[in-house]
Design an enzyme around this catalytic site. Structure first.
Site, mmCIF file in Angstrom:
data_model
loop_
_atom_site.group_PDB
_atom_site.id
_atom_site.type_symbol
_atom_site.label_atom_id
_atom_site.label_comp_id
_atom_site.label_asym_id
_atom_site.label_seq_id
_atom_site.Cartn_x
_atom_site.Cartn_y
_atom_site.Cartn_z
ATOM 1 N N CYS A 115 0.816 -1.234 0.000
ATOM 2 C CA CYS A 115 0.000 0.000 0.000
ATOM 3 C C CYS A 115 0.838 1.267 0.000
ATOM 4 O O CYS A 115 0.325 2.342 -0.285
ATOM 5 C CB CYS A 115 -0.951 -0.010 1.178
ATOM 6 S SG CYS A 115 -2.003 -1.454 1.176
ATOM 7 N N HIS A 257 -3.188 6.882 2.711
ATOM 8 C CA HIS A 257 -3.625 5.592 2.177
ATOM 9 C C HIS A 257 -4.994 5.260 2.767
ATOM 10 O O HIS A 257 -5.215 5.400 3.969
ATOM 11 C CB HIS A 257 -2.610 4.512 2.532
ATOM 12 C CG HIS A 257 -3.101 3.157 2.177
ATOM 13 N ND1 HIS A 257 -3.530 2.851 0.906
ATOM 14 C CD2 HIS A 257 -3.275 2.036 2.921
ATOM 15 C CE1 HIS A 257 -3.936 1.603 0.881
ATOM 16 N NE2 HIS A 257 -3.800 1.082 2.093
ATOM 17 N N ASN A 287 -9.892 -0.358 0.040
ATOM 18 C CA ASN A 287 -8.435 -0.282 0.006
ATOM 19 C C ASN A 287 -7.940 -0.785 -1.353
ATOM 20 O O ASN A 287 -8.117 -1.958 -1.678
ATOM 21 C CB ASN A 287 -7.900 -1.149 1.155
ATOM 22 C CG ASN A 287 -6.388 -1.162 1.244
ATOM 23 O OD1 ASN A 287 -5.689 -0.729 0.327
ATOM 24 N ND2 ASN A 287 -5.881 -1.680 2.346
HETATM 25 N N1 ACO Z 1 -18.545 -9.036 9.083
HETATM 26 C C1 ACO Z 1 -18.981 -9.364 10.313
HETATM 27 N N2 ACO Z 1 -18.145 -9.720 11.286
HETATM 28 C C2 ACO Z 1 -16.839 -9.781 11.019
HETATM 29 C C3 ACO Z 1 -16.323 -9.462 9.752
HETATM 30 C C4 ACO Z 1 -17.234 -9.080 8.756
HETATM 31 N N3 ACO Z 1 -16.851 -8.749 7.523
HETATM 32 N N4 ACO Z 1 -14.971 -9.593 9.784
HETATM 33 C C5 ACO Z 1 -14.655 -9.975 11.024
HETATM 34 N N5 ACO Z 1 -15.766 -10.099 11.771
HETATM 35 C C6 ACO Z 1 -15.898 -10.500 13.173
HETATM 36 C C7 ACO Z 1 -14.714 -11.276 13.663
HETATM 37 O O1 ACO Z 1 -14.849 -12.648 13.340
HETATM 38 C C8 ACO Z 1 -14.786 -11.027 15.146
HETATM 39 O O2 ACO Z 1 -15.726 -11.899 15.681
HETATM 40 P P1 ACO Z 1 -15.454 -12.610 17.123
HETATM 41 O O3 ACO Z 1 -15.326 -11.477 18.084
HETATM 42 O O4 ACO Z 1 -16.667 -13.446 17.292
HETATM 43 O O5 ACO Z 1 -14.189 -13.373 16.929
HETATM 44 C C9 ACO Z 1 -15.374 -9.633 15.251
HETATM 45 O O6 ACO Z 1 -15.947 -9.339 13.970
HETATM 46 C C10 ACO Z 1 -14.361 -8.564 15.583
HETATM 47 O O7 ACO Z 1 -13.262 -8.721 14.747
HETATM 48 P P2 ACO Z 1 -12.020 -7.787 14.914
HETATM 49 O O8 ACO Z 1 -10.924 -8.307 14.039
HETATM 50 O O9 ACO Z 1 -11.709 -7.566 16.375
HETATM 51 O O10 ACO Z 1 -12.593 -6.423 14.337
HETATM 52 P P3 ACO Z 1 -11.836 -5.062 14.245
HETATM 53 O O11 ACO Z 1 -12.608 -4.051 14.973
HETATM 54 O O12 ACO Z 1 -10.363 -5.197 14.547
HETATM 55 O O13 ACO Z 1 -11.953 -4.737 12.707
HETATM 56 C C11 ACO Z 1 -10.665 -4.788 10.690
HETATM 57 C C12 ACO Z 1 -11.374 -5.618 11.750
HETATM 58 C C13 ACO Z 1 -11.687 -3.935 9.980
HETATM 59 C C14 ACO Z 1 -10.031 -5.742 9.695
HETATM 60 C C15 ACO Z 1 -9.608 -3.902 11.358
HETATM 61 O O14 ACO Z 1 -8.811 -4.662 12.237
HETATM 62 C C16 ACO Z 1 -8.729 -3.215 10.370
HETATM 63 O O15 ACO Z 1 -9.146 -2.369 9.621
HETATM 64 N N6 ACO Z 1 -7.424 -3.528 10.368
HETATM 65 C C17 ACO Z 1 -6.506 -2.923 9.448
HETATM 66 C C18 ACO Z 1 -6.713 -3.508 8.092
HETATM 67 C C19 ACO Z 1 -5.850 -2.797 7.101
HETATM 68 O O16 ACO Z 1 -5.634 -1.635 7.183
HETATM 69 N N7 ACO Z 1 -5.289 -3.538 6.202
HETATM 70 C C20 ACO Z 1 -4.414 -2.872 5.289
HETATM 71 C C21 ACO Z 1 -3.962 -3.791 4.336
HETATM 72 S S1 ACO Z 1 -2.794 -2.867 3.470
HETATM 73 C C22 ACO Z 1 -1.860 -3.754 2.357
HETATM 74 O O17 ACO Z 1 -0.674 -3.575 2.360
HETATM 75 C C23 ACO Z 1 -2.543 -4.753 1.437
#
Ligand code: ACO
Length: 330
Positions: A115, A257, A287
């Site tokens: 990214c 980003h 993203n």
């Molecule tokens: N829909 C419903 N529930 C979901 C989903 C979904 N799409 N995805 C995960 N959950 C659930 C999980 O299973 C978890 O359930 P549990 O508590 O029963 O285990 C619950 O939601 C909470 O999950 P968390 O991972 O704690 O949720 P969080 O608030 O951390 O949000 C997210 C997850 C959105 C992925 C966040 O952590 C995030 O944005 N992280 C950064 C991601 C990012 O920036 N990636 C960049 C990639 S860049 C590159 O170089 C390609």
């Protein structure tokens, strides 16, 4: 050491595939809801490339637009850099495909900084132009994350989209009064495992077993990435401003980003930047990795939000891990 020349962006372009995939569409594909996706990420919809399209197709369209906006022809280009982690194939590079189809006659290579790809490639082209080695460099960020996503994994498939952006980086007179002022690049390979596509390379060559394990899909430890993203983007903005001899109060636009609205809000809060100075389009595109910052810059400029003489900071983080920032006087 002072640079021989100034380097500035003289043309921008963007290409977003026509197909829109909404959160409501995703509700029918995995166990998720529009409400969960919107409140956790800020994303409402994302674009998905058409069947048969590849990253170079997206990048080519953005590149043509950037060249037109710069008032240049493909023959004017001396180098093409394509930032991508979703290349058409391992080799030849996506940059060579774009070079051939533009009809340019110049060097061309891909760069993989996930990214952070566009800010990384902008920093490299800034250096080459400031050193007097090149007059016009085409920098493209082109991604088709949809090809590397496990569409059964709700934790990742809701986050990403396809798209491309391009910028022409050109030599400017020293007294032009604008251009890229400073860049800063960082990395930490010790944290490679929190965000990666592990399969398909020499570490895990494609086999029945890697396919069965889904190693060709993007893997992410979301919560870990979240924490690192906020910290590295904040630090990168401070460092690039220090290098540019500027302060936070001088910043007119932060163009980050676009990974997650909560990450962007946390970064802006820590930097004490008001929301109206932060450009956001994650709601419409999700993203798009290397394409995110350049598409956001292109939109902010074409909408007339960025005014001549304003100070813009681009900042990104991504797999590697990598992080990067640039300061541009528009
Ligand atoms: N829909 C419903 N529930 C979901 C989903 C979904 N799409 N995805 C995960 N959950 C659930 C999980 O299973 C978890 O359930 P549990 O508590 O029963 O285990 C619950 O939601 C909470 O999950 P968390 O991972 O704690 O949720 P969080 O608030 O951390 O949000 C997210 C997850 C959105 C992925 C966040 O952590 C995030 O944005 N992280 C950064 C991601 C990012 O920036 N990636 C960049 C990639 S860049 C590159 O170089 C390609």
């Amino acid at each position: 050491m002072s640079a021989l020349y100034q380097a500035g962006i003289t043309g921008l372009g963007a290409y977003l595939p026509a197909k829109v995939l909404t959160n409501f569409d995703l509700e029918k594909m995995v166990d998720t809801t529009d409400d969960w996706i919107r409140t956790r990420t800020g994303i409402r919809e994302r674009r998905i490339a058409a069947k048969g399209q590849k990253s170079s197709d997206l990048g080519l369209e953005a590149a043509k637009q950037a060249l037109q906006n710069a008032g240049l022809k493909p023959a004017d280009l001396e180098l093409i850099i394509v930032a991508t982690i979703t290349p058409d194939m391992l080799f030849p590079s996506t940059a060579c495909s774009i070079q051939a189809r533009l009809g340019a006659a110049c060097g061309a290579f891909d760069m993989a900084a996930a990214c952070s790809g566009f800010p990384y490639a902008l920093a490299v082209s800034e250096g080459l132009v400031k050193a007097g080695l090149y007059k016009h460099i085409l920098v493209v960020g082109a991604e088709m994350l949809s090809s590397f996503i496990d569409w059964k994994d709700r934790a990742t498939c809701v986050l990403f989209g396809d798209g491309a952006g391009a910028a022409v980086v050109s030599r400017l007179d020293h007294d032009s009064g604008h251009g890229v002022i400073a860049s800063y690049l960082g990395s930490d390979g010790n944290q490679a495992d929190i965000l990666q596509i592990p399969g398909g390379g020499s570490a895990h060559p494609p086999s029945e077993e890697t396919l069965k394990q889904g190693l060709h899909f993007l893997k992410m430890q979301g919560a870990e990435v979240f924490k690192v993203a906020v910290r590295t983007m904040e630090d990168a903005v401070h460092e690039v401003l220090r290098r540019a001899d500027l302060e936070l109060k001088d910043v007119d636009w932060l163009i980050p980003h676009q990974a997650n609205i909560r990450i962007l809000n946390a970064v802006a809060e820590r930097l004490e930047l008001p929301p109206e100075k932060v450009y956001i389009n994650v709601d419409r595109y999700g993203n798009m990795s290397s394409a995110s910052t350049v598409v956001a810059l292109c939109e902010a400029v074409s909408q007339g939000l960025v005014k001549k003489g304003q100070i813009i900071v681009l900042v990104a983080f991504g797999g590697g891990l990598t992080w990067a920032a640039n300061v541009i006087k528009w």
